[in-house]
Design a protein around this motif. Structure first.
Motif, short mmCIF file in Angstrom:
data_model
loop_
_atom_site.label_atom_id
_atom_site.label_comp_id
_atom_site.label_asym_id
_atom_site.label_seq_id
_atom_site.Cartn_x
_atom_site.Cartn_y
_atom_site.Cartn_z
N GLN A 1 1.19 -1.33 0.24
CA GLN A 1 -0.11 0.52 0.05
C GLN A 1 1.00 1.34 -0.56
O GLN A 1 0.51 2.33 -0.25
CB GLN A 1 -1.07 0.11 1.21
CG GLN A 1 -1.90 -1.08 1.73
CD GLN A 1 -3.01 -1.18 0.41
OE1 GLN A 1 -3.66 0.02 0.24
NE2 GLN A 1 -2.98 -2.49 -0.05
N ALA A 2 2.22 1.04 -0.15
CA ALA A 2 3.16 2.08 0.29
C ALA A 2 3.04 3.03 -1.05
O ALA A 2 3.00 3.05 -2.34
CB ALA A 2 4.21 1.90 -0.21
N ARG A 3 2.78 4.49 -0.57
CA ARG A 3 3.21 5.37 -1.74
C ARG A 3 4.98 5.45 -1.76
O ARG A 3 5.47 5.65 -1.65
CB ARG A 3 3.12 6.47 -1.34
CG ARG A 3 3.37 8.25 -2.25
CD ARG A 3 2.43 9.10 -1.84
NE ARG A 3 3.19 9.41 -0.62
CZ ARG A 3 2.92 10.89 0.29
NH1 ARG A 3 1.90 11.69 0.10
NH2 ARG A 3 3.93 10.88 1.37
N ILE A 4 5.39 5.54 -3.93
CA ILE A 4 6.10 5.74 -4.21
C ILE A 4 6.89 6.81 -4.84
O ILE A 4 5.76 7.25 -5.19
CB ILE A 4 6.34 4.26 -5.57
CG1 ILE A 4 6.55 2.75 -4.70
CG2 ILE A 4 7.29 4.58 -5.93
CD1 ILE A 4 5.89 2.19 -6.17
N VAL A 5 7.59 7.33 -4.40
CA VAL A 5 8.25 8.27 -4.25
C VAL A 5 9.24 8.44 -4.79
O VAL A 5 10.31 8.17 -4.71
CB VAL A 5 8.41 9.66 -3.57
CG1 VAL A 5 9.26 10.95 -4.55
CG2 VAL A 5 7.06 9.30 -2.73
N ALA A 6 10.63 9.06 -6.26
CA ALA A 6 11.66 8.55 -6.92
C ALA A 6 12.25 10.14 -6.71
O ALA A 6 11.60 10.77 -7.48
CB ALA A 6 12.08 7.64 -8.06
N ALA A 7 13.30 10.19 -7.10
CA ALA A 7 13.96 11.51 -6.67
C ALA A 7 15.52 11.03 -7.47
O ALA A 7 15.85 9.99 -7.41
CB ALA A 7 14.74 12.25 -5.77
N THR A 8 15.83 11.64 -8.50
CA THR A 8 17.30 11.58 -9.44
C THR A 8 18.26 13.32 -9.43
O THR A 8 17.47 13.67 -9.22
CB THR A 8 17.32 10.56 -9.68
OG1 THR A 8 18.37 10.65 -10.79
CG2 THR A 8 16.23 11.70 -10.94
N ASN A 9 19.49 13.36 -9.29
CA ASN A 9 20.19 13.89 -9.98
C ASN A 9 20.05 13.99 -11.68
O ASN A 9 20.64 14.65 -11.95
CB ASN A 9 21.54 14.54 -9.27
CG ASN A 9 21.00 15.55 -7.88
OD1 ASN A 9 20.49 15.91 -8.05
ND2 ASN A 9 21.82 14.58 -6.95
N ALA A 10 19.94 13.63 -12.16
CA ALA A 10 20.23 12.47 -13.32
C ALA A 10 19.14 13.04 -14.16
O ALA A 10 18.11 13.18 -14.13
CB ALA A 10 20.27 11.09 -13.40
N ASP A 11 19.24 13.83 -15.59
CA ASP A 11 18.82 14.30 -17.09
C ASP A 11 17.69 12.79 -16.64
O ASP A 11 18.54 11.74 -18.20
CB ASP A 11 18.93 14.68 -17.73
CG ASP A 11 17.87 15.34 -18.49
OD1 ASP A 11 16.86 14.55 -18.33
OD2 ASP A 11 18.82 15.91 -19.15
#
Length: 261
Positions: free
Chosen positions: A74-84
């Motif tokens: 049930q987790a909300r998925i958030v992703a982050a990156t410094n890449a293009d």
């Protein structure tokens, strides 16, 4: 639950076990429960994992290693990156289907140097956090904070404030407390040149003839090299000291051609 994608094991089986668990041991995904699963530095994800993540995002379920029955999340998925990532997709270095799954809602965080109002809020916040006694900023200290390009963004600001609080004796932190490397750097003295008799003009040094961007890049390159030297060439230690991720540091080293050793 934070997942540092760059720090996952290089071996596929070990990385999958860390994410999805095995036997009776839950992995990071299951440990997120009904909270948030934060995939940090998703651009550094191992090439063997995107297919498993695709199923997780699309079907909201996954398989533990060696298990037959899927586990729902049930987790909300958030992703982050410094890449293009769009550029990496175009270059074939990142799966397009995973990018489209992740980019349902996209938020671009502007660099800290473009947000002076945030700087004026964050700097006092970190100062209160690290100082055991009442500390303030001298006028030149806050001016230096606002003028600095902050290539490491908030992490660099946090590290500089913590270092200044620990090492500076002054109650009001000045520019030299926040950026001691500038005080230790030998500045070239301007050479006076005599024009027509009686008129003395100050000749511009080579540094002064650089554009603002060139001067900033030159200073950044020199600072990275100093920190790398103090850390014995260890990228991880240097990245921590600079308040940036390993990926960001590699990128900052690659552009001006700074060797890893």
């Amino acid at each position: 639950m934070v997942v540092d994608c760059a720090a996952l094991p290089a071996e596929t089986a070990a990385a999958e076990a860390a994410l999805f668990g095995g036997d009776e041991t839950p992995g990071l995904v299951e440990s997120a429960g009904a909270g948030t699963l934060f995939l940090d530095e998703i651009g550094d994800l191992s090439a063997s994992l995107p297919a498993r993540l695709l199923r997780l995002i699309a079907e909201r379920r996954f398989l533990r290693i060696g298990a037959a029955a899927p586990v729902e999340t049930q987790a909300r998925i958030v992703a982050a990156t410094n890449a293009d990532l769009p550029a990496r997709v175009a270059a074939g270095a990142f799966r397009a289907d995973l990018w489209f799954r992740l980019s349902g809602i996209r938020l671009a965080l502007p660099p800290l140097r473009t947000r002076p109002d945030d700087l004026q809020d964050l700097a006092p916040h970190f100062l209160r956090r690290f100082a055991k006694t009442e500390r303030t900023f001298a006028d030149d200290g806050m001016a230096a904070i606002l003028a600095h390009p902050w290539p490491g963004n908030v992490r660099e600001l946090r590290n500089r404030l913590e270092q200044a609080v620990l090492l500076a004796d002054a109650v009001a932190l000045g520019a030299s407390d926040l950026f001691p490397e500038r005080a230790n750097r030998a500045e070239p003295a301007p050479s006076p040149a005599v024009d027509p008799p009686g008129d003395v003009v100050e000749a511009a040094t080579e540094t002064e003839l650089l554009s603002l961007a060139e001067a900033r890049d030159t200073a950044e390159r020199a600072h990275i090299q100093r920190v790398l030297a103090r850390c014995g060439g260890r990228i991880g230690d240097a990245a921590a000291a600079l308040g940036v991720s390993r990926t960001t540091l590699w990128d900052r080293m690659r552009r001006p051609g700074i060797p890893a050793r």
